[in-house]
Enzyme design. Structure first.
Site, PDB file in Angstrom:
ATOM      1  N   GLU A 179     -67.143  26.233  12.009  1.00  0.00           N
ATOM      2  CA  GLU A 179     -67.869  27.496  12.224  1.00  0.00           C
ATOM      3  C   GLU A 179     -68.213  28.151  10.879  1.00  0.00           C
ATOM      4  O   GLU A 179     -67.826  29.281  10.588  1.00  0.00           O
ATOM      5  CB  GLU A 179     -67.067  28.444  13.128  1.00  0.00           C
ATOM      6  CG  GLU A 179     -66.933  27.892  14.533  1.00  0.00           C
ATOM      7  CD  GLU A 179     -66.455  28.886  15.590  1.00  0.00           C
ATOM      8  OE1 GLU A 179     -66.071  30.013  15.247  1.00  0.00           O
ATOM      9  OE2 GLU A 179     -66.487  28.519  16.782  1.00  0.00           O
TER      10      GLU A 179
ATOM     11  N   GLU B  91     -65.639  22.211  20.455  1.00  0.00           N
ATOM     12  CA  GLU B  91     -64.891  23.323  21.062  1.00  0.00           C
ATOM     13  C   GLU B  91     -65.655  23.770  22.300  1.00  0.00           C
ATOM     14  O   GLU B  91     -66.841  24.135  22.194  1.00  0.00           O
ATOM     15  CB  GLU B  91     -64.749  24.515  20.097  1.00  0.00           C
ATOM     16  CG  GLU B  91     -63.786  24.256  18.960  1.00  0.00           C
ATOM     17  CD  GLU B  91     -63.514  25.494  18.114  1.00  0.00           C
ATOM     18  OE1 GLU B  91     -63.622  26.627  18.614  1.00  0.00           O
ATOM     19  OE2 GLU B  91     -63.193  25.300  16.915  1.00  0.00           O
TER      20      GLU B  91
ATOM     21  N   GLN C 203     -57.913  24.826  24.389  1.00  0.00           N
ATOM     22  CA  GLN C 203     -57.174  23.917  23.533  1.00  0.00           C
ATOM     23  C   GLN C 203     -56.062  23.250  24.361  1.00  0.00           C
ATOM     24  O   GLN C 203     -55.811  23.675  25.481  1.00  0.00           O
ATOM     25  CB  GLN C 203     -56.584  24.660  22.351  1.00  0.00           C
ATOM     26  CG  GLN C 203     -57.644  25.352  21.491  1.00  0.00           C
ATOM     27  CD  GLN C 203     -57.082  25.883  20.172  1.00  0.00           C
ATOM     28  OE1 GLN C 203     -55.944  25.617  19.799  1.00  0.00           O
ATOM     29  NE2 GLN C 203     -57.901  26.662  19.470  1.00  0.00           N
TER      30      GLN C 203
HETATM   31  O1  AHR Z   1     -60.510  28.102  19.707  1.00  0.00           O
HETATM   32  C1  AHR Z   1     -60.298  29.353  19.127  1.00  0.00           C
HETATM   33  C2  AHR Z   1     -61.300  29.643  18.003  1.00  0.00           C
HETATM   34  O2  AHR Z   1     -62.577  29.717  18.522  1.00  0.00           O
HETATM   35  C3  AHR Z   1     -61.402  28.609  16.914  1.00  0.00           C
HETATM   36  O3  AHR Z   1     -60.420  28.737  15.946  1.00  0.00           O
HETATM   37  C4  AHR Z   1     -62.755  28.899  16.333  1.00  0.00           C
HETATM   38  O4  AHR Z   1     -63.339  27.767  15.760  1.00  0.00           O
HETATM   39  C5  AHR Z   1     -63.529  29.445  17.507  1.00  0.00           C
HETATM   40  O5  AHR Z   1     -64.201  30.604  17.199  1.00  0.00           O
END
Ligand code: AHR
Length: 528
Positions: free
Chosen positions: A202, A331, A380
């Site tokens: 990001e 993600e 996650q």
């Molecule tokens: O998954 C949580 C956060 O979300 C991660 O650290 C980041 O990459 C995203 O904004």
């Protein structure tokens, strides 16, 4: 029978259909779907079922790693209950150590004797202490136990190209360099394989607040020095955009297109997309106890990933027609407001049957983009956002999302099969409407025909008739995941509220008839 033999069996199947005395008309109100196993498509890479595990809340510390001295049952510091459960998901790849955390992580902090490792403040997440007990060696031990590939996210934001290059040398060098010697002194003789290396995370935000053009130059600089011997060279993944944005994909893929004979490579561009009930980060909506309007808005928002992938794939098709660069959705998942339950740990959130549907909708969409979408990693693995597993001290539970992943395991490395249907009935509430059913089909690596069906309706079942073309099945079995309420979820006291159970289907003359309960995910397996 392989795919090509199966295609040649179409004639036989067509013949049988013609010889059938009467083609029964489906009862009114039945949704008719046609599975075209005679038109196999791209491979649904196993990497579409990847995971992301960050140093965030109890995602690693407490969730996966408890240390050897813990009274929670563990093997060399790893929770036995969590490892056993994760093994059953056949996780193909894990991305680590972040997320935002990656651009503040310095790998040398996490090697050597644990009691000598420095304690750092996790300034990305909660300003808590991280004793670095879980570092590079522990990560590789984890993925070794799970049989997963490594996806390392490197530090661009606050690290140097030298630091990144050194980390890769530490992990992958077999000669007698000082870094390889250090790895051996720390207990690992042979090099590890790093299948994927992410260059920052990001970079438009927590990774350094850059513009795409500035990052593109930085990417080239870091990637140029990211070298490993022979086939130890990882695939290099650039940090891209999010949601419907295509500017990052455009700038990065053009940077490659214009760099003929360059010193760097780019195998993929990362993209992020989170599903929020409201679509708005300042007031997202809750994980449980939500009204039906938030049920449907969450599913409608999840479906947007289809357009976001399509828009970025179209840009890549234009800038990279040879298809050298993959899109990596590294993600994705639901993100809710914190509630009382989640106060215990940052970004810990409850996980309901709604989350299982969000996961299954993503899988069905991923399959349709399998040619350009090379990887997807849910955010996650444990205790953070749309987790597979929640823990509370020594207690743990498997979430509905875990069960959705487990039901879709046979889709890993399967061959895409189109599903046709007439006009899809819609489920509408207020000004939001979604398809009543989402379907996906594939031929598994073991030669089974898989049909996944999601009933998005919060309150109504739907009868379905699935006709099969091009696959000579001898029988069908099915499993369904559903809950008795829109926010049905497993608890530490009752693990059986949302678990897959057999679904009754009738298989006759190449047709399957069944009824999909409201708010459900079903997977039908046909064997020859
Ligand atoms: O998954 C949580 C956060 O979300 C991660 O650290 C980041 O990459 C995203 O904004």
């Amino acid at each position: 029978m392989n795919v090509h033999n199966r295609v040649s069996a179409i004639a036989k199947v067509a013949c049988l259909v013609l010889l059938a005395p009467l083609v029964q008309v489906a009862p009114a109100g039945t949704l008719e779907l046609r599975v075209r196993a005679d038109q196999p498509g791209a491979t649904n890479s196993r990497y579409l079922y990847g995971q992301f595990a960050e140093h965030l809340g109890s995602g690693i510390h407490g969730g996966i790693w408890v240390g050897e001295g813990s009274d929670i049952s563990n093997t060399r510091g790893f929770r036995d209950d969590v490892i056993d459960a994760l093994r059953r998901l056949h996780i193909p790849v894990i991305r680590w150590p972040g997320g935002c955390f990656a651009d503040e992580y310095h790998w040398r902090d996490g090697i050597g004797p644990r009691d000598e490792r420095p304690v750092r403040i996790n300034k990305s997440w909660g300003w808590v202490e991280d004793d670095n007990a879980f570092g590079t060696h522990e990560f590789f031990e984890l993925i070794g136990m799970l049989g997963s590939d490594a996806y390392i996210a490197g530090n661009v934001g606050s690290g140097s190209p030298q630091e990144m290059a050194d980390w890769l040398e530490y992990m992958t060098e077999d000669k007698d360099s000082s870094l390889a010697r250090l790895r051996r002194e720390n207990g690992r003789g042979s090099p590890w394989r790093v299948a994927f290396f992410g260059i920052g995370n990001e970079s438009w935000g927590c990774g350094g607040s850059m513009t795409p053009a500035f990052y593109a130059d930085l990417y080239k600089r870091y990637a140029t020095f990211l070298k490993a011997p022979g086939d130890y060279q990882p695939k290099r993944i650039a940090s891209g955009g999010f949601d419907g944005d295509t500017a990052w994909t455009d700038t990065l893929s053009m940077a490659v297109a214009r760099s003929i004979g360059s010193f760097f490579g780019m195998d993929g561009i990362s993209h992020h997309f989170y599903t929020l009930p409201s679509g708005n980060f300042s007031e997202k909506g809750g994980a449980t106890g939500f009204p039906e309007q938030e049920w449907i808005s969450t599913l409608a928002n999840a479906l947007k990933v289809d357009d976001h992938i399509a828009a970025n794939a179209a840009v890549l098709e234009r800038n990279d027609p040879e298809r050298r660069i993959g899109l990596y959705l590294d993600e994705w998942g639901t993100w809710y407001d914190r509630d009382d339950e989640s106060e215990a740990s940052l970004l810990w959130q409850q996980n309901t049957i709604r989350d299982a549907l969000v996961a299954a909708l993503h899988f069905n969409i991923f399959h349709r983009h399998a040619e350009r979408l090379h990887m997807a990693n849910i955010a996650q693995t444990v205790n953070v956002l749309q987790a597979m597993i929640l823990t509370d001290g020594r207690r743990m539970l498997l979430t509905p999302t875990y069960h959705a992943f487990e039901m879709y395991v046979p889709f890993q490395d399967s061959t895409f099969v189109p599903v046709e249907h007439g006009e899809m009935p819609r489920y509408a509430l207020g000004n939001v409407s979604v398809p009543h059913v989402s379907a996906s089909s594939a031929i598994s690596a073991d030669g089974e025909l898989l049909v996944a069906l999601v009933n998005l309706h919060a309150g109504e079942s739907i009868d379905v008739r699935v006709s099969i073309r091009g696959f000579d099945a001898a029988g069908a079995t099915a499993r369904v995941l559903t809950g008795n309420a829109a926010d049905a979820h497993n608890t530490f006291d009752d693990h059986t509220v949302v678990v897959p159970v057999p679904l009754e289907v009738r298989f006759n003359q190449g047709r399957i008839d069944g009824s999909l309960p409201p708010r459900s995910v079903s997977v039908i397996t046909l064997r020859q």
